[in-house]
Every structure is written in structure tokens, then in C-alpha cells.
Design an enzyme around this catalytic site. Structure first.
Site, PDB file in Angstrom:
ATOM      1  N   ILE A 158       1.120  -1.163   0.134  1.00  0.00           N
ATOM      2  CA  ILE A 158      -0.135   0.224   0.096  1.00  0.00           C
ATOM      3  C   ILE A 158       0.765   1.181  -0.358  1.00  0.00           C
ATOM      4  CG2 ILE A 158      -1.859   1.357   1.045  1.00  0.00           C
ATOM      5  CD1 ILE A 158      -2.880  -1.134   2.065  1.00  0.00           C
ATOM      6  N   TYR A 183       0.053  -7.452  16.636  1.00  0.00           N
ATOM      7  CA  TYR A 183      -0.375  -6.143  15.067  1.00  0.00           C
ATOM      8  C   TYR A 183      -1.360  -5.953  15.470  1.00  0.00           C
ATOM      9  CZ  TYR A 183      -2.208  -4.489  11.099  1.00  0.00           C
ATOM     10  OH  TYR A 183      -2.352  -3.904  10.176  1.00  0.00           O
ATOM     11  N   LYS A 211      -1.486  -1.184  16.311  1.00  0.00           N
ATOM     12  CA  LYS A 211      -3.033  -0.390  15.751  1.00  0.00           C
ATOM     13  C   LYS A 211      -3.560   0.349  15.836  1.00  0.00           C
ATOM     14  CE  LYS A 211      -1.494  -0.772  11.700  1.00  0.00           C
ATOM     15  NZ  LYS A 211      -0.462   0.211  10.801  1.00  0.00           N
TER      16      LYS A 211
END
Length: 313
Positions: A22, A171, A175
Site C-alpha cells: 500500500i 498486530y 494498530k
């Protein structure tokens, strides 16, 4: 044609993790809009190859490479110092991330849980170094979030996951920390009357196999059977890049807001929530940031932990 970034001629925007995934598409879309892009990446040889391909793909594109390993606070500070020496800096997109962490808990060079260090702490150290530059240009910081942040209950006394570690939990919690840092930075900037905007964005459900080719810069991988099963609710990473580009460039994107695909998983970039006091405030539905992310108590606690971890207090 859908949403496109406004003209960014004369603007300089830096993107971490810019040489793949991305981050590569964020960088390409910004270059197509006319921005001078800075590719912040760990592998500078790969970064230089991507910068060359970017110049071939976008006529007149300006691209330079700065090394960063976001898991290493010294590297993050050095990259920030390099950005601070540029004539101007209009936006920083904190995109780099470790998604599939190690099966067993590992620590960074500074002794912090590796996924947390890579996804959140290094970005805070980098951001700290460039705030004065962003202030001069009334710039922006965009933090790359994830819907996974809503799926984990934070362990406030164990953000380093010394107990109960798993790659997925590491993870998701990293975030959530990223969301909280982005929103808490907004509160602190607003309190001192700063013109810098701090926003959070997320890419929805995005797959490389659904993205188009882009010259020598990007060739989509052959889709797997699992990819095909996910097609009904997924989009390409080119589309997943749009919310971060929107947050970095759209005049109407305000500090403290959260942007993602309009449909939550996929779609045009749209306002999907934010902190109290800004347009669209809340933790709306599937595509929103989650109530813990926008909670000022969580934000203050995460900020206190992260600034200590980064040696900023």
C-alpha cells in the site's frame, strides 16, 4: 473515475514503507498528483529501484530515498533529522508496518516488542523530529490504522505483551496504539493552537492481486484460491491507498478525523469517525476507528507510555 487527489505541485510528502504494498501505491498516487515524494524505506537499494521506476511511470516525478527502520528508534530519529533538513515538508504518512509478526515474542534493538516498535513507536519518534517542519507548512501527519484495532481489548499494563503474546494480538494492539497516538497528537496540537493536522486512515480490506499493473513499478501477483474467495468484499491495494492519500491532501480532511473506504471494507475514501469536537466525531460502524481509539483516557495513557518508550519525556 472516482476521487482523485488535488494538485500537489510544489508540495513535499514523505511516506514510510514506500517501496512495497500500500505504501508504494500511496507514493505513486501522490506523485501522479504532482507531489515531490520521499520514499522512507529500510532497504535503500530497493527504494532506489522503486524511485527510478516511479520516475519512468510518472513523467517529471521528483522522488528521493531516505533510509528508515521503524523498529529502531535511532534510525527513526535519523530519518526525521534528514526530513527536517528538506526545504519544506507538507505531510508525513506513517504507513510502514509489520503485519505477520514472529511466532514467538521478539524485541527490537531498543528492547521493545517488535511489532509495536515497528508499527507505532518508531513512527512516534519520526513524527517528533519533523513537527517543526510541518508547522512551517501547516502540514499533516497521517497514521495508517486498521480495522483490527477494534478487535482487541488493550492490556494497559502490558502494551509490550510480555504476557499473552500472539502475532495477531501484537498486530491488532499495535494498530490500536497507532490510532490512539494519532488522535492524542491531534488533541495536543489543538490545545496549543498548532496548524498541523493529525489524522488516521485505514485501507479497508485490500489485496495486491486486485490492483492493476503500473508499468515496471508494480505487477499484481497471480491470485491464489484464497484471494478469489475474498474478492466479494475486497479491493485492490491501489484503492486501499486512497484513504491515506485523501487524509494527506484533501482540503476538507480535518485534524482528528478518521478516514477509510465508504463501505468499511472497500469503496471511495470517506469520513468514518473521529475524536470529540471534530466533524464526523465518533466510532461509526464497520469502518470506524472503534470507541477505545477515540477515548481520551486511552489516548492519554498510550501517549504517556509511548513517549516514555521513545525517550521523549
Amino acid at each position: 473515475m472516482g476521487w482523485q487527489a488535488p494538485n500537489m505541485d510544489g508540495r513535499t510528502i514523505a511516506v514510510t514503507g514506500a517501496s512495497s504494498g500500500i505504501g508504494l501505491w500511496i507514493t505513486l498516487l501522490l506523485a501522479r498528483a504532482g507531489a515531490d515524494v520521499v520514499l522512507l524505506c529500510r532497504d535503500t537499494r530497493r527504494g532506489e529501484r522503486v524511485a527510478t521506476a516511479l520516475r519512468d511511470e510518472v513523467r517529471g516525478a521528483s522522488a528521493r530515498v531516505v533510509r528508515i527502520d521503524t523498529s529502531d528508534l535511532t534510525s527513526a530519529r535519523e530519518a526525521g533529522a534528514a526530513l527536517a533538513r528538506l526545504p519544506r515538508l507538507d505531510a508525513l504518512v506513517n504507513n510502514a508496518g509489520l503485519v505477520g509478526g514472529p511466532a514467538r515474542r521478539e524485541v527490537s534493538a531498543d528492547g521493545h516488542e517488535l511489532t509495536l516498535a515497528t508499527n507505532a513507536l518508531g513512527h512516534l519518534a519520526l513524527t517528533h523530529e519533523v513537527l517543526e517542519s510541518l508547522e512551517r507548512s501547516s502540514g499533516r501527519v497521517v497514521w495508517m490504522g486498521s480495522m483490527s484495532a477494534k478487535l482487541v481489548r488493550p492490556a494497559p499494563d502490558d502494551l509490550e505483551l510480555e504476557h499473552g503474546y500472539s502475532p495477531w494480538r501484537a498486530y491488532a494492539q499495535s494498530k490500536l496504539v497507532t490510532h490512539a497516538l494519532g488522535f492524542e497528537l491531534h488533541r495536543r496540537l489543538a490545545a496549543r493552537g498548532s496548524t498541523v493536522r493529525s489524522l488516521v486512515a485505514h485501507p479497508g480490506y485490500s489485496l495486491p492481486a486486485l490492483a492493476p499493473s503500473a508499468g515496471t513499478l508494480f505487477t499484481p501477483p497471480r491470485p491464489t484460491a484464497l484471494d478469489r474467495l475474498q474478492y466479494p468484499w475486497a479491493q485492490g491495494i491501489d484503492r486501499g491507498a486512497l484513504p491515506a492519500v485523501y487524509a494527506a491532501t484533501a482540503p476538507e480532511a480535518l485534524s482528528g478525523q478518521f478516514h477509510g473506504p465508504r463501505g468499511g471494507l472497500r469503496g471511495e475514501p470517506a469520513l468514518s469517525g473521529g475524536v470529540a469536537g471534530v466533524e464526523g466525531a465518533g466510532s461509526h460502524g464497520t469502518g470506524g476507528p472503534g470507541r477505545r481509539s477515540v477515548d481520551p483516557v486511552v489516548g492519554a495513557a498510550v501517549w504517556s507510555f509511548a513517549t516514555r518508550a521513545c525517550g521523549l519525556t
